[in-house]
Design a protein around this motif. Structure first.
Motif, PDB file in Angstrom:
ATOM      1  N   THR A 137      -5.901  -0.050 -10.336  1.00  0.00           N
ATOM      2  CA  THR A 137      -7.252  -0.057 -10.905  1.00  0.00           C
ATOM      3  C   THR A 137      -7.691   1.356 -11.262  1.00  0.00           C
ATOM      4  OG1 THR A 137      -7.840  -2.047  -9.696  1.00  0.00           O
ATOM      5  CG2 THR A 137      -9.657  -0.675 -10.476  1.00  0.00           C
ATOM      6  N   ALA A 138      -7.484   2.302 -10.355  1.00  0.00           N
ATOM      7  CA  ALA A 138      -7.864   3.696 -10.620  1.00  0.00           C
ATOM      8  C   ALA A 138      -7.057   4.266 -11.779  1.00  0.00           C
ATOM      9  CB  ALA A 138      -7.674   4.545  -9.366  1.00  0.00           C
TER      10      ALA A 138
ATOM     11  N   ALA B 221       0.851  -1.190   0.000  1.00  0.00           N
ATOM     12  CA  ALA B 221       0.000   0.000   0.000  1.00  0.00           C
ATOM     13  C   ALA B 221       0.889   1.242   0.000  1.00  0.00           C
ATOM     14  CB  ALA B 221      -0.914  -0.001   1.216  1.00  0.00           C
TER      15      ALA B 221
ATOM     16  N   THR C  75      -8.759  10.282 -11.002  1.00  0.00           N
ATOM     17  CA  THR C  75      -9.249  10.060  -9.640  1.00  0.00           C
ATOM     18  C   THR C  75      -8.094   9.817  -8.672  1.00  0.00           C
ATOM     19  OG1 THR C  75      -9.544   7.674  -9.951  1.00  0.00           O
ATOM     20  CG2 THR C  75     -11.447   9.105 -10.454  1.00  0.00           C
ATOM     21  N   LEU C  76      -6.901   9.550  -9.204  1.00  0.00           N
ATOM     22  CA  LEU C  76      -5.740   9.320  -8.338  1.00  0.00           C
ATOM     23  C   LEU C  76      -5.422  10.534  -7.476  1.00  0.00           C
ATOM     24  CD1 LEU C  76      -3.348   7.398 -10.746  1.00  0.00           C
ATOM     25  CD2 LEU C  76      -4.543   6.493  -8.740  1.00  0.00           C
TER      26      LEU C  76
ATOM     27  N   LEU D 112      -7.809  10.159  -4.563  1.00  0.00           N
ATOM     28  CA  LEU D 112      -7.531   8.897  -3.868  1.00  0.00           C
ATOM     29  C   LEU D 112      -6.257   8.996  -3.031  1.00  0.00           C
ATOM     30  CD1 LEU D 112      -8.220   5.868  -3.475  1.00  0.00           C
ATOM     31  CD2 LEU D 112      -6.807   5.410  -5.498  1.00  0.00           C
TER      32      LEU D 112
ATOM     33  N   VAL E 123      -2.981   3.423   0.889  1.00  0.00           N
ATOM     34  CA  VAL E 123      -3.906   3.015  -0.169  1.00  0.00           C
ATOM     35  C   VAL E 123      -3.313   1.780  -0.848  1.00  0.00           C
ATOM     36  CG1 VAL E 123      -5.035   3.704  -2.320  1.00  0.00           C
ATOM     37  CG2 VAL E 123      -4.636   5.408  -0.528  1.00  0.00           C
ATOM     38  N   PRO E 124      -4.061   0.673  -0.869  1.00  0.00           N
ATOM     39  CA  PRO E 124      -3.538  -0.549  -1.490  1.00  0.00           C
ATOM     40  C   PRO E 124      -3.091  -0.303  -2.934  1.00  0.00           C
ATOM     41  CG  PRO E 124      -5.565  -1.010  -0.306  1.00  0.00           C
ATOM     42  CD  PRO E 124      -5.401   0.485  -0.334  1.00  0.00           C
TER      43      PRO E 124
ATOM     44  N   ALA F 167      -3.064  -2.256  -5.398  1.00  0.00           N
ATOM     45  CA  ALA F 167      -4.038  -2.793  -6.360  1.00  0.00           C
ATOM     46  C   ALA F 167      -5.126  -1.760  -6.652  1.00  0.00           C
ATOM     47  CB  ALA F 167      -4.658  -4.079  -5.824  1.00  0.00           C
ATOM     48  N   GLN F 168      -5.549  -1.001  -5.638  1.00  0.00           N
ATOM     49  CA  GLN F 168      -6.565   0.035  -5.829  1.00  0.00           C
ATOM     50  C   GLN F 168      -6.000   1.176  -6.685  1.00  0.00           C
ATOM     51  OE1 GLN F 168      -8.127   1.462  -2.097  1.00  0.00           O
ATOM     52  NE2 GLN F 168      -9.594   2.835  -3.074  1.00  0.00           N
ATOM     53  N   VAL F 169      -4.735   1.505  -6.484  1.00  0.00           N
ATOM     54  CA  VAL F 169      -4.077   2.557  -7.276  1.00  0.00           C
ATOM     55  C   VAL F 169      -3.996   2.128  -8.744  1.00  0.00           C
ATOM     56  CG1 VAL F 169      -1.910   3.815  -7.645  1.00  0.00           C
ATOM     57  CG2 VAL F 169      -2.786   3.464  -5.318  1.00  0.00           C
TER      58      VAL F 169
END
Length: 177
Positions: free
Chosen positions: A132-133, A45, A140-141, A144, A125-126, A128-130
């Motif tokens: 995907t975004a 993360a 959106t980063l 986020l 922030v994981p 994987a989520q970064v």
């Protein structure tokens, strides 16, 4: 509690083009064997990080190429492009992000130098989520990752060479009668 992994001062540069540099602090653990690698990567993360893009004439050359293609004065094109950035960023449909990006991008276009993004999310922030975004909705980063953007002007850009004169096509000589 997960360990902290620090990436200090990475830099990728291309002579006479520019560089990307930065640093990051990640939450996660370094795997001790290959079997743990997949799970360790999935658990990473972002705690904080900085990315800086530094221009070393690439922006100037891109502006000159576009101005040549449009057959306009390169310096005027540079100024018009920078002035038009707020309108170009309207597609974001996010006034706060537009207000954050516009001055830094305008300065970068007008003066070269560097453009920095500093991520300071309230909690990690994981990764994987970064990813995907970044793939689905890259802008959106900024929200986020609670990212701020700034620029540092470079030396005043050298004057972009004027467009070469476009010679008129030679007229075919009229046949003698």
């Amino acid at each position: 509690a997960p360990d902290a992994i620090t990436v200090k001062d990475f830099r990728v540069a291309m002579k006479d083009a520019g560089a990307i540099s930065g640093s990051a602090e990640l939450a996660g653990a370094i795997p001790t064997n290959a079997a743990e690698a997949r799970n360790a990567l999935a658990a990473l993360a972002i705690k904080q990080g900085t990315v800086t893009v530094t221009d070393d004439s690439l922006v100037e050359r891109l502006i000159a190429a576009q101005a040549l293609r449009l057959k306009v004065d390169p310096e005027k094109f540079r100024q018009q492009f920078a002035t038009g950035l707020p309108f170009m960023l309207m597609f974001l449909n996010n006034r706060d992000l537009q207000a954050k990006l516009t001055p830094a991008l305008q300065g970068f276009i007008r003066n070269g130098g560097s453009l920095s993004a500093v991520a300071t999310p309230a909690r990690p922030v994981p990764l994987a989520q970064v990813v995907t975004a970044a793939t689905a909705q890259p802008f959106t980063l900024f929200t986020l990752l609670a990212t701020s953007v700034s620029g540092a002007p470079g030396p005043q850009p050298t004057t972009i060479p004027a467009l070469p004169a476009i010679a008129a096509a030679p007229q075919a000589a009229a046949p003698e009668t």
